[in-house]
Design an enzyme around this catalytic site. Structure first.
Site, PDB file in Angstrom:
ATOM      1  N   LYS A 178     -16.459  -6.734   6.050  1.00 17.69           N
ATOM      2  CA  LYS A 178     -15.426  -7.525   6.732  1.00 17.69           C
ATOM      3  C   LYS A 178     -15.314  -7.086   8.194  1.00 17.69           C
ATOM      4  CE  LYS A 178     -12.605  -7.125   2.543  1.00 17.69           C
ATOM      5  NZ  LYS A 178     -11.440  -6.430   2.008  1.00 17.69           N
ATOM      6  N   ARG A 187      -2.090  -6.357  -8.145  1.00 15.48           N
ATOM      7  CA  ARG A 187      -0.945  -7.253  -7.910  1.00 15.48           C
ATOM      8  C   ARG A 187      -0.817  -8.309  -8.991  1.00 15.48           C
ATOM      9  NH1 ARG A 187      -3.027  -8.381  -2.037  1.00 15.48           N
ATOM     10  NH2 ARG A 187      -4.813  -8.384  -3.398  1.00 15.48           N
ATOM     11  N   HIS A 235       0.841  -1.208   0.000  1.00 21.32           N
ATOM     12  CA  HIS A 235       0.000   0.000   0.000  1.00 21.32           C
ATOM     13  C   HIS A 235       0.875   1.257   0.000  1.00 21.32           C
ATOM     14  CE1 HIS A 235      -3.130  -2.623   2.261  1.00 21.32           C
ATOM     15  NE2 HIS A 235      -3.636  -2.387   1.056  1.00 21.32           N
ATOM     16  N   SER A 276      -2.979  -7.449   3.240  1.00 21.79           N
ATOM     17  CA  SER A 276      -3.254  -7.269   4.670  1.00 21.79           C
ATOM     18  C   SER A 276      -3.587  -8.615   5.316  1.00 21.79           C
ATOM     19  CB  SER A 276      -4.422  -6.301   4.866  1.00 21.79           C
ATOM     20  OG  SER A 276      -4.101  -5.031   4.367  1.00 21.79           O
TER      21      SER A 276
HETATM   22  O1  PNS Z   1      -8.953  -2.701   0.488  1.00 23.51           O
HETATM   23  P1  PNS Z   1     -10.274  -3.211  -0.062  1.00 23.51           P
HETATM   24  O2  PNS Z   1     -11.056  -3.906   1.023  1.00 23.51           O
HETATM   25  O3  PNS Z   1     -10.084  -4.075  -1.285  1.00 23.51           O
HETATM   26  O4  PNS Z   1     -11.080  -1.905  -0.512  1.00 23.51           O
HETATM   27  C1  PNS Z   1     -12.358  -2.023  -1.070  1.00 23.51           C
HETATM   28  C2  PNS Z   1     -13.006  -0.632  -1.258  1.00 23.51           C
HETATM   29  C3  PNS Z   1     -13.034   0.129   0.034  1.00 23.51           C
HETATM   30  C4  PNS Z   1     -12.192   0.141  -2.276  1.00 23.51           C
HETATM   31  C5  PNS Z   1     -14.427  -0.884  -1.809  1.00 23.51           C
HETATM   32  O5  PNS Z   1     -15.054  -1.863  -1.032  1.00 23.51           O
HETATM   33  C6  PNS Z   1     -15.297   0.373  -1.806  1.00 23.51           C
HETATM   34  O6  PNS Z   1     -15.073   1.281  -2.577  1.00 23.51           O
HETATM   35  N1  PNS Z   1     -16.307   0.392  -0.911  1.00 23.51           N
HETATM   36  C7  PNS Z   1     -17.221   1.499  -0.737  1.00 23.51           C
HETATM   37  C8  PNS Z   1     -18.637   1.127  -1.214  1.00 23.51           C
HETATM   38  C9  PNS Z   1     -18.674   1.283  -2.715  1.00 23.51           C
HETATM   39  O7  PNS Z   1     -18.642   2.392  -3.224  1.00 23.51           O
HETATM   40  N2  PNS Z   1     -18.706   0.140  -3.452  1.00 23.51           N
HETATM   41  C10 PNS Z   1     -18.543   0.157  -4.896  1.00 23.51           C
HETATM   42  C11 PNS Z   1     -19.828   0.190  -5.612  1.00 23.51           C
HETATM   43  S1  PNS Z   1     -20.835  -1.222  -5.243  1.00 23.51           S
END
Ligand code: PNS
Length: 162
Positions: free
Chosen positions: A41, A90, A17, A128
């Site tokens: 989560k 990745r 990150h 993570s």
């Molecule tokens: O580190 P992660 O868990 O892969 O991050 C995921 C994240 C936070 C980027 C994603 O879950 C997100 O944008 N969540 C906010 C809700 C949202 O806008 N979802 C996308 C449209 S359904």
């Protein structure tokens, strides 16, 4: 001013990150690292704790800001006047999900662009979840997360209720 958002769970922030943060911050005027609070989560660290750790490791990056958000990413982006999403990729296995998210976000907010940065080769395996797995067994975290975070992550497993 070009403001980009690098969203994620960051539970906890890894060296992968941090590498994306450093490289993305060189491409835009301001990078907002946005920590999601309302993930399905069950996180190891609260959103405020994750944001504090990110602030600690980005303190020398002048154009990086750390924020916490809840709800839809695109709504947060509209609020802070940003239309650039940064994502780290990745491997091919990341791509399908990220592509789906990018198209969903574009459907919800047509002005938004998602920029994918490939991971540095040293961090292709890193996540993570891997960090938490190793930390849970008391393994060595050096090289996987920023050094300043190692005692904090270790402490969480030694005193889980704190
Ligand atoms: O580190 P992660 O868990 O892969 O991050 C995921 C994240 C936070 C980027 C994603 O879950 C997100 O944008 N969540 C906010 C809700 C949202 O806008 N979802 C996308 C449209 S359904």
């Amino acid at each position: 001013m070009k403001i980009a958002v690098y969203p994620g769970s960051f539970d906890p922030c890894t060296n992968g990150h941090l590498d994306v943060i450093k490289r993305a911050s060189g491409l835009v005027d301001k990078l907002v690292v946005a920590v999601l609070t309302n993930s399905s989560k069950q996180p190891l660290f609260s959103a405020d704790e994750r944001a504090s750790m990110l602030r600690l490791v980005t303190k020398d990056l002048d154009n990086v800001e750390v924020a916490v958000f809840s709800g839809l990413l695109v709504d947060y982006m509209k609020k802070i006047n940003s239309r650039i999403i940064i994502k780290g990729i990745r491997a091919v296995s990341d791509f399908e999900y990220e592509f789906q998210m990018a198209l969903t976000n574009r459907t919800l907010y047509e002005d938004v662009e998602t920029l994918f940065l490939h991971t540095s080769k040293d961090y292709m395996f890193l996540s993570s979840s891997i960090v938490k797995e190793i930390a849970g067994y008391g393994g060595n975290l050096s090289g996987l997360v920023p050094n300043d975070l190692i005692p904090i992550i270790r402490g969480r497993y030694e005193n889980p209720e704190c």
